[in-house]
Enzyme design. Structure first.
Site, PDB file in Angstrom:
ATOM      1  N   THR A 203      39.738  35.614  46.397  1.00  0.00           N
ATOM      2  CA  THR A 203      40.439  36.459  44.993  1.00  0.00           C
ATOM      3  C   THR A 203      39.772  35.254  44.798  1.00  0.00           C
ATOM      4  O   THR A 203      39.734  34.044  45.779  1.00  0.00           O
ATOM      5  CB  THR A 203      41.428  36.737  45.066  1.00  0.00           C
ATOM      6  OG1 THR A 203      41.993  35.563  45.663  1.00  0.00           O
ATOM      7  CG2 THR A 203      41.770  37.960  45.645  1.00  0.00           C
TER       8      THR A 203
ATOM      9  N   ARG B  83      42.102  37.206  37.261  1.00  0.00           N
ATOM     10  CA  ARG B  83      42.996  37.804  38.757  1.00  0.00           C
ATOM     11  C   ARG B  83      41.330  38.771  38.927  1.00  0.00           C
ATOM     12  O   ARG B  83      40.357  39.610  37.857  1.00  0.00           O
ATOM     13  CB  ARG B  83      43.518  38.478  38.564  1.00  0.00           C
ATOM     14  CG  ARG B  83      43.915  39.686  39.311  1.00  0.00           C
ATOM     15  CD  ARG B  83      45.769  40.101  38.881  1.00  0.00           C
ATOM     16  NE  ARG B  83      46.931  38.734  38.508  1.00  0.00           N
ATOM     17  CZ  ARG B  83      47.135  39.132  39.721  1.00  0.00           C
ATOM     18  NH1 ARG B  83      46.744  39.527  40.770  1.00  0.00           N
ATOM     19  NH2 ARG B  83      47.813  37.409  39.986  1.00  0.00           N
TER      20      ARG B  83
ATOM     21  N   TYR C  64      29.150  46.630  28.191  1.00  0.00           N
ATOM     22  CA  TYR C  64      28.909  47.388  29.859  1.00  0.00           C
ATOM     23  C   TYR C  64      27.609  47.238  30.666  1.00  0.00           C
ATOM     24  O   TYR C  64      27.214  46.291  29.212  1.00  0.00           O
ATOM     25  CB  TYR C  64      28.411  49.229  29.519  1.00  0.00           C
ATOM     26  CG  TYR C  64      29.940  49.671  30.219  1.00  0.00           C
ATOM     27  CD1 TYR C  64      30.382  49.714  31.610  1.00  0.00           C
ATOM     28  CD2 TYR C  64      30.222  50.892  29.200  1.00  0.00           C
ATOM     29  CE1 TYR C  64      30.562  50.625  31.731  1.00  0.00           C
ATOM     30  CE2 TYR C  64      30.965  51.444  29.889  1.00  0.00           C
ATOM     31  CZ  TYR C  64      31.488  51.661  31.115  1.00  0.00           C
ATOM     32  OH  TYR C  64      32.263  52.665  31.953  1.00  0.00           O
TER      33      TYR C  64
ATOM     34  N   ASP D 148      37.919  36.221  55.550  1.00  0.00           N
ATOM     35  CA  ASP D 148      38.726  36.477  53.497  1.00  0.00           C
ATOM     36  C   ASP D 148      39.199  34.829  53.818  1.00  0.00           C
ATOM     37  O   ASP D 148      40.173  35.270  53.972  1.00  0.00           O
ATOM     38  CB  ASP D 148      39.525  37.770  54.361  1.00  0.00           C
ATOM     39  CG  ASP D 148      40.092  37.926  52.856  1.00  0.00           C
ATOM     40  OD1 ASP D 148      40.277  36.697  51.546  1.00  0.00           O
ATOM     41  OD2 ASP D 148      40.688  38.974  52.649  1.00  0.00           O
TER      42      ASP D 148
ATOM     43  N   LYS E  50      44.107  32.895  43.722  1.00  0.00           N
ATOM     44  CA  LYS E  50      45.267  32.607  44.109  1.00  0.00           C
ATOM     45  C   LYS E  50      45.262  30.751  43.877  1.00  0.00           C
ATOM     46  O   LYS E  50      45.029  30.538  42.775  1.00  0.00           O
ATOM     47  CB  LYS E  50      45.410  32.264  45.693  1.00  0.00           C
ATOM     48  CG  LYS E  50      45.323  33.710  45.439  1.00  0.00           C
ATOM     49  CD  LYS E  50      45.048  34.841  46.633  1.00  0.00           C
ATOM     50  CE  LYS E  50      45.792  36.194  46.851  1.00  0.00           C
ATOM     51  NZ  LYS E  50      45.292  37.220  46.851  1.00  0.00           N
TER      52      LYS E  50
ATOM     53  N   GLU F   1      26.364  47.950  34.197  1.00  0.00           N
ATOM     54  CA  GLU F   1      26.239  47.970  34.885  1.00  0.00           C
ATOM     55  C   GLU F   1      24.704  48.181  35.991  1.00  0.00           C
ATOM     56  O   GLU F   1      23.993  47.836  34.970  1.00  0.00           O
ATOM     57  CB  GLU F   1      26.119  49.677  34.963  1.00  0.00           C
ATOM     58  CG  GLU F   1      27.562  50.493  34.995  1.00  0.00           C
ATOM     59  CD  GLU F   1      27.642  51.612  34.969  1.00  0.00           C
ATOM     60  OE1 GLU F   1      26.819  52.454  35.504  1.00  0.00           O
ATOM     61  OE2 GLU F   1      28.996  52.437  35.121  1.00  0.00           O
TER      62      GLU F   1
HETATM   63  N1  DSN Z   1      49.114  40.797  48.007  1.00  0.00           N
HETATM   64  C1  DSN Z   1      48.191  39.166  48.044  1.00  0.00           C
HETATM   65  C2  DSN Z   1      49.345  38.340  48.353  1.00  0.00           C
HETATM   66  O1  DSN Z   1      50.418  38.119  48.225  1.00  0.00           O
HETATM   67  O2  DSN Z   1      49.380  37.538  49.604  1.00  0.00           O
HETATM   68  C3  DSN Z   1      47.207  39.250  48.796  1.00  0.00           C
HETATM   69  O3  DSN Z   1      46.668  40.323  47.981  1.00  0.00           O
END
Ligand code: DSN
Length: 384
Positions: free
Chosen positions: A218, A227, A46, A192, A221, A48
């Site tokens: 994120t 993730r 933990y 984003d 990707k 925080e």
């Molecule tokens: N759900 C994702 C995508 O497939 O683009 C975006 O967050």
């Protein structure tokens, strides 16, 4: 006692990931060391708070890891923005920004979901759509962003926040043009870059840093990490942003994921990662161009990044849902996707979205993608 049920299912999923052709534009395959960090004992801790200011004892090592993750992110994106690596996901990264600068009822301008935006950019079903007064911009008749039109909407709406960035848009986004619009109307600007983060890191896409107040992404990707999410912001927002993430919207950070993010940033700083991103983009062009050769309708007419959308309803007379199912039966994984002004509901949709990040990790080159386009064409036409 070992949990045979779950580990058998993991084995099944592992076989699926090994054997299927994976074309979901938001997915990738992480390295062994990313998984090793994510599956490590860091999950037991933990923490925080933030490095040096935790609400728990025993955080000395965790602090070092989190600071390394922040520093590597800055190096990777060549930025001196403040970095918060704690968001559990891209949605929470966006929520962290909204919670930092917006009050319920404030006006937000984002890209419409069916033109490529993300649910959290203001869709009615997302918390964003419920809390804030949302206006949307769309792509023009050529599937391009018309910055003059976006400017007009921004002048009319006077939003407190403008969001640029997309989940299903195949063209380069001009963050500088967005920043001029945001400045003119006195709005904060959020980029984003969840989908294109890997391309931005290697210079294969314009960088938003220096142009925007906040960057969210994120890490799983094109960035090919675990993730999770990250927020970067101009120093003037740092204190409020950190407070917005914790204790604002999250509790304990997932330090095993933060460790894995740090490993992914280390990998992304290598020369190999630039070679990889170049190949992702080259593969995507080759793949898209082959579909154009075969007579398919591509949304926006081309690709300049790692993905593109096909209007399968117009091209071969099958819905996105049916195309996803047909290809799935042939071990090719894609997702149905709404296209601009789609006449079908999002659960059916007229399009599919294809991306090259994952199969490029598996070693595919342009010729492999050209053959794959031919194969997809044949499967769709034989099974419609
Ligand atoms: N759900 C994702 C995508 O497939 O683009 C975006 O967050």
């Amino acid at each position: 006692m070992r949990d045979k049920i779950i580990f058998d299912l993991i084995e099944q999923e592992s076989n699926r990931q090994d054997n299927d052709i994976q074309l979901i534009a938001s997915e990738n395959y992480v390295s062994e060391q990313v998984m090793e960090a994510q599956g490590s004992i860091l999950t037991n801790k933990y923490a925080e708070g933030y490095p040096g200011k935790r609400y728990y004892g025993g955080c000395e090592v965790i602090d070092e890891i989190e600071v390394i993750a922040q520093e590597r992110f800055k190096k990777l994106f060549k930025t001196d923005y403040h970095v918060n690596v704690q968001p559990h996901s891209g949605s929470q990264a966006n929520q962290g920004v909204f919670n930092c600068i917006l009050n319920p009822g404030d006006k937000v301008l984002g890209m419409s979901l069916d033109h490529g935006g993300h649910l959290t950019h203001g869709h009615a079903l997302s918390l964003t759509g419920k809390l804030y007064e949302i206006s949307s911009y769309v792509t023009d008749e050529n599937g391009e962003l018309n910055y003059d039109e976006i400017r007009k909407i921004a002048i009319d709406v006077k939003p407190k926040l403008i969001i640029c960035g997309a989940s299903a848009f195949s063209l380069e986004i001009d963050f500088e043009k967005f920043s001029l619009i945001a400045k003119e109307v006195g709005a904060y600007l959020l980029a984003d870059i969840a989908h294109i983060a890997g391309l931005v890191a290697t210079g294969n896409h314009m960088s938003p840093f220096a142009h925007v107040d906040f960057v969210t992404t994120t890490t799983h990707k094109t960035l090919r990490g675990p993730r999770g999410g990250v927020i970067a912001c101009k120093e003037e927002h740092a204190k409020l942003l950190d407070r917005s993430v914790f204790p604002g919207i999250q509790g304990g950070p997932l330090e095993h994921v933060i460790g894995a993010k740090a490993v992914a940033f280390y990998e992304a700083l290598s020369d190999d990662f630039k070679v990889y991103q170049d190949q992702v983009v080259a593969n995507c062009k080759a793949f898209c161009n082959q579909f154009i050769e075969l007579g398919y309708t591509i949304i926006s007419g081309r690709t300049e990044n790692h993905l593109f959308l096909i209007d399968v309803l117009q091209s071969v007379g099958v819905t996105g849902k049916d195309a996803e199912n047909i290809l799935g039966k042939h071990n090719i994984t894609v997702n149905k996707n709404s296209i601009p002004n789609d006449t079908l509901s999002p659960v059916i949709s007229s399009g599919i979205r294809l991306g090259t990040a994952a199969m490029t990790t598996k070693g595919y080159n342009e010729s492999d993608f050209i053959l794959l386009a031919n194969k997809i064409d044949q499967i769709l036409k034989e099974n419609k």
